[in-house]
Design an enzyme around this catalytic site. Structure first.
Site, PDB file in Angstrom:
ATOM      1  N   GLU A 106     -10.650  -0.924   9.312  1.00  0.00           N
ATOM      2  CA  GLU A 106     -10.825  -2.267   8.807  1.00  0.00           C
ATOM      3  C   GLU A 106      -9.538  -2.907   8.723  1.00  0.00           C
ATOM      4  OE1 GLU A 106     -11.920  -1.013   4.921  1.00  0.00           O
ATOM      5  OE2 GLU A 106     -14.236  -0.650   5.378  1.00  0.00           O
ATOM      6  N   CYS A 119      -3.995  -7.560   6.201  1.00  0.00           N
ATOM      7  CA  CYS A 119      -3.758  -5.942   5.818  1.00  0.00           C
ATOM      8  C   CYS A 119      -4.571  -5.446   7.084  1.00  0.00           C
ATOM      9  CB  CYS A 119      -4.315  -5.887   4.542  1.00  0.00           C
ATOM     10  SG  CYS A 119      -4.478  -4.297   3.996  1.00  0.00           S
ATOM     11  N   CYS A 126      -8.032   8.680   6.135  1.00  0.00           N
ATOM     12  CA  CYS A 126      -6.545   9.118   5.533  1.00  0.00           C
ATOM     13  C   CYS A 126      -6.697  10.430   4.948  1.00  0.00           C
ATOM     14  CB  CYS A 126      -6.464   8.038   4.354  1.00  0.00           C
ATOM     15  SG  CYS A 126      -4.691   8.140   3.505  1.00  0.00           S
ATOM     16  N   CYS A 130      -6.205  10.779  -2.226  1.00  0.00           N
ATOM     17  CA  CYS A 130      -6.166  10.269  -3.623  1.00  0.00           C
ATOM     18  C   CYS A 130      -7.390  10.156  -3.985  1.00  0.00           C
ATOM     19  CB  CYS A 130      -5.333   8.782  -3.499  1.00  0.00           C
ATOM     20  SG  CYS A 130      -3.667   9.018  -3.113  1.00  0.00           S
ATOM     21  N   CYS A 133      -9.439   6.443  -4.322  1.00  0.00           N
ATOM     22  CA  CYS A 133      -9.281   5.440  -3.354  1.00  0.00           C
ATOM     23  C   CYS A 133     -10.287   5.931  -2.381  1.00  0.00           C
ATOM     24  CB  CYS A 133      -7.986   6.039  -2.504  1.00  0.00           C
ATOM     25  SG  CYS A 133      -7.862   5.131  -0.865  1.00  0.00           S
ATOM     26  N   GLU A 182      -2.135   6.393   5.754  1.00  0.00           N
ATOM     27  CA  GLU A 182      -0.749   6.506   5.201  1.00  0.00           C
ATOM     28  C   GLU A 182       0.177   6.041   6.409  1.00  0.00           C
ATOM     29  OE1 GLU A 182       2.966   6.769   3.946  1.00  0.00           O
ATOM     30  OE2 GLU A 182       1.291   6.944   2.512  1.00  0.00           O
ATOM     31  N   SER A 215       3.560  -0.063   3.413  1.00  0.00           N
ATOM     32  CA  SER A 215       3.523   0.773   2.166  1.00  0.00           C
ATOM     33  C   SER A 215       3.571   2.288   2.113  1.00  0.00           C
ATOM     34  CB  SER A 215       2.169   0.356   1.611  1.00  0.00           C
ATOM     35  OG  SER A 215       1.836   0.999   0.305  1.00  0.00           O
ATOM     36  N   SER A 238       3.480   3.251  -3.401  1.00  0.00           N
ATOM     37  CA  SER A 238       2.323   3.485  -4.337  1.00  0.00           C
ATOM     38  C   SER A 238       2.566   4.522  -5.262  1.00  0.00           C
ATOM     39  CB  SER A 238       1.158   3.793  -3.566  1.00  0.00           C
ATOM     40  OG  SER A 238       0.853   2.735  -2.436  1.00  0.00           O
ATOM     41  N   LEU A 239       3.009   4.134  -6.376  1.00  0.00           N
ATOM     42  CA  LEU A 239       3.353   5.425  -7.272  1.00  0.00           C
ATOM     43  C   LEU A 239       2.414   5.703  -8.195  1.00  0.00           C
ATOM     44  CD1 LEU A 239       6.069   6.559  -7.993  1.00  0.00           C
ATOM     45  CD2 LEU A 239       6.335   4.967  -9.999  1.00  0.00           C
ATOM     46  N   HIS A 240       1.450   4.740  -8.891  1.00  0.00           N
ATOM     47  CA  HIS A 240       0.079   4.864  -9.545  1.00  0.00           C
ATOM     48  C   HIS A 240       0.309   5.873 -10.742  1.00  0.00           C
ATOM     49  CE1 HIS A 240      -1.284   2.709  -6.417  1.00  0.00           C
ATOM     50  NE2 HIS A 240      -1.272   3.946  -5.472  1.00  0.00           N
ATOM     51  N   ASN A 314      -9.943  -1.853  -7.773  1.00  0.00           N
ATOM     52  CA  ASN A 314     -11.331  -2.220  -7.344  1.00  0.00           C
ATOM     53  C   ASN A 314     -12.361  -1.036  -7.036  1.00  0.00           C
ATOM     54  OD1 ASN A 314     -13.321  -3.990  -6.196  1.00  0.00           O
ATOM     55  ND2 ASN A 314     -12.011  -4.824  -4.459  1.00  0.00           N
ATOM     56  N   CYS A 357     -10.550  -1.266   0.197  1.00  0.00           N
ATOM     57  CA  CYS A 357     -10.555  -0.623   1.701  1.00  0.00           C
ATOM     58  C   CYS A 357     -11.175   0.584   1.845  1.00  0.00           C
ATOM     59  CB  CYS A 357      -9.149  -0.664   2.033  1.00  0.00           C
ATOM     60  SG  CYS A 357      -8.921  -0.539   3.861  1.00  0.00           S
TER      61      CYS A 357
END
Length: 391
Positions: A106, A119, A126, A130, A133, A182, A215, A238-240, A314, A357
């Site tokens: 996408e 984007c 991936c 995570c 995600c 990634e 990223s 991307s820490l989160h 999201n 995504c």
């Protein structure tokens, strides 16, 4: 929820056809010479490709007798649009692309009053696993070629130039590697893509380094390599989670590269470039949005050249994860700013078109089976948030 393995090495699959965008200028000129044409034809093909021209009949500066030969050899179609979905009055457009082997990726084009951002995806699926995600829960199908990655940006630039997005003809100004995959797990091809994005015409899109964001969930060796390469693109981490205990769960690569190591690598990049890096932080209800974690993150970043970009999660269909409520978001922002940390909340777009995504690809099935590959347990690797929005 099923726990997927971390996958750092992409599964080996058939390579896409050779494409001009995979080659350096010298390699492309040699390839053109190898099929009996003057080397300068490579420059002509590059000019057409980066303008988004796909029809050989429109390449009027190339002799008609050799157009098909040259395009078949160096400009094969790698990305086939499956469908577009629009939101925000047409100013956000999400495209699902089918690749030569049936894999799906996408890209999302977003038009703002002062800029247009695309984007793009760097992998099909991936391997970062995570759990919150959508893309990370698909597993990793394969790395994209440089041409497949570049093609997403070229298509967005062409859509802007032709006025397909409301607002009249315009130009693509920003590219963010925040789609599927990634980016730093596909380093060589992402690096080649950066060259194409930053190079002037006819061999690139001529974007500024400041307008390109890469990223990563924290592949420390690759961040260090990017630092050594001397580029000045924007780095987003991307820490989160600010603590290893939680981040080990939310971002499995943290079991290899802890928070302190990731932030130190980002600091080194900032020290060389003199530019702030972005810390991406998905706010997840009752998971990582507590006031004490805001304070912990604030203390961690208070003296660093960093900016926090908070992202209300999201949610994806069937997921137990949900966005933090507005009061929690506001308190999180206030606490970070009290520590002197520059903080913004990302403008979420496209929520009515499966905006997270990976949702669109996950929804596309053939004979009831997702057309992306299932995870490969024997391999190991990483996961990015996959948020489609401007960094």
């Amino acid at each position: 929820m099923t726990v997927l393995p971390l996958v750092l090495d992409a599964p080996r699959r058939g390579k896409p056809p050779r494409h001009l965008a995979d080659l350096t200028r010298e390699e492309a000129r040699a390839a053109v010479s190898g099929i009996g044409q003057p080397a300068f034809r490579a420059d002509q093909l590059a000019r057409h490709f980066f303008r988004g021209t796909t029809d050989p009949a429109q390449m009027t500066d190339v002799p008609a007798a050799v157009r098909e030969t040259l395009t078949d050899a160096l400009l094969p179609g790698l990305l086939t649009p499956v469908r577009h979905q629009s939101a925000d009055g047409g100013r956000t457009r999400k495209t699902l692309w089918r690749l030569h082997d049936g894999a799906l990726v996408e890209s999302v084009l977003m038009r703002y009053p002062d800029r247009a951002t695309v984007c793009i995806s760097s992998q099909a699926g991936c391997g970062m696993a995570c759990p919150f995600c959508a893309t990370g829960q698909q597993g990793l199908t394969r790395n994209l070629s440089a041409a497949e990655i570049i093609g997403q940006a070229v298509a967005a630039a062409a859509a802007m130039a032709s006025g397909e997005i409301p607002g009249g003809p315009g130009r693509l100004s920003n590219v963010v590697f925040m789609g599927m995959g990634e980016p730093l797990a596909n380093y060589a091809r992402v690096r080649r893509t950066l060259d194409a994005l930053l190079s002037p015409a006819p061999w690139g899109l001529g974007l500024s380094q400041r307008s390109v964001t890469v990223s990563t969930v924290g592949l420390v060796p690759a961040i260090r390599r990017l630092t050594e390469e001397g580029l000045n693109v924007t780095l987003a981490v991307s820490l989160h989670a600010p603590d290893d205990e939680l981040r080990d769960t939310l971002v499995p690569i943290n079991t290899r590269h802890k928070v302190a190591e990731v932030v130190d690598a980002a600091d080194a990049y900032a020290a060389r470039t003199g530019r702030r890096y972005s810390v991406e932080y998905a706010l997840i209800r009752d998971v990582n949005d507590q006031p004490e974690r805001a304070d912990l993150l604030g203390r961690l970043l208070a003296s660093r050249l960093a900016h926090v970009n908070l992202i209300p999660l999201n949610p994806t269909p069937g997921s137990p994860w949900d966005a933090s409520p507005l009061p929690a978001q506001r308190e999180f922002v206030a606490r970070l700013r009290a520590h002197g940390v520059p903080t913004t909340v990302r403008d979420t777009r496209g929520q009515d078109i499966d905006g997270a995504c990976g949702q669109l690809a996950a929804a596309d099935r053939a004979d009831g089976v997702p057309t992306v590959a299932t995870p490969t347990p024997a391999l190991e690797a990483p996961v990015a948030l996959g948020a489609e929005a401007d960094a």
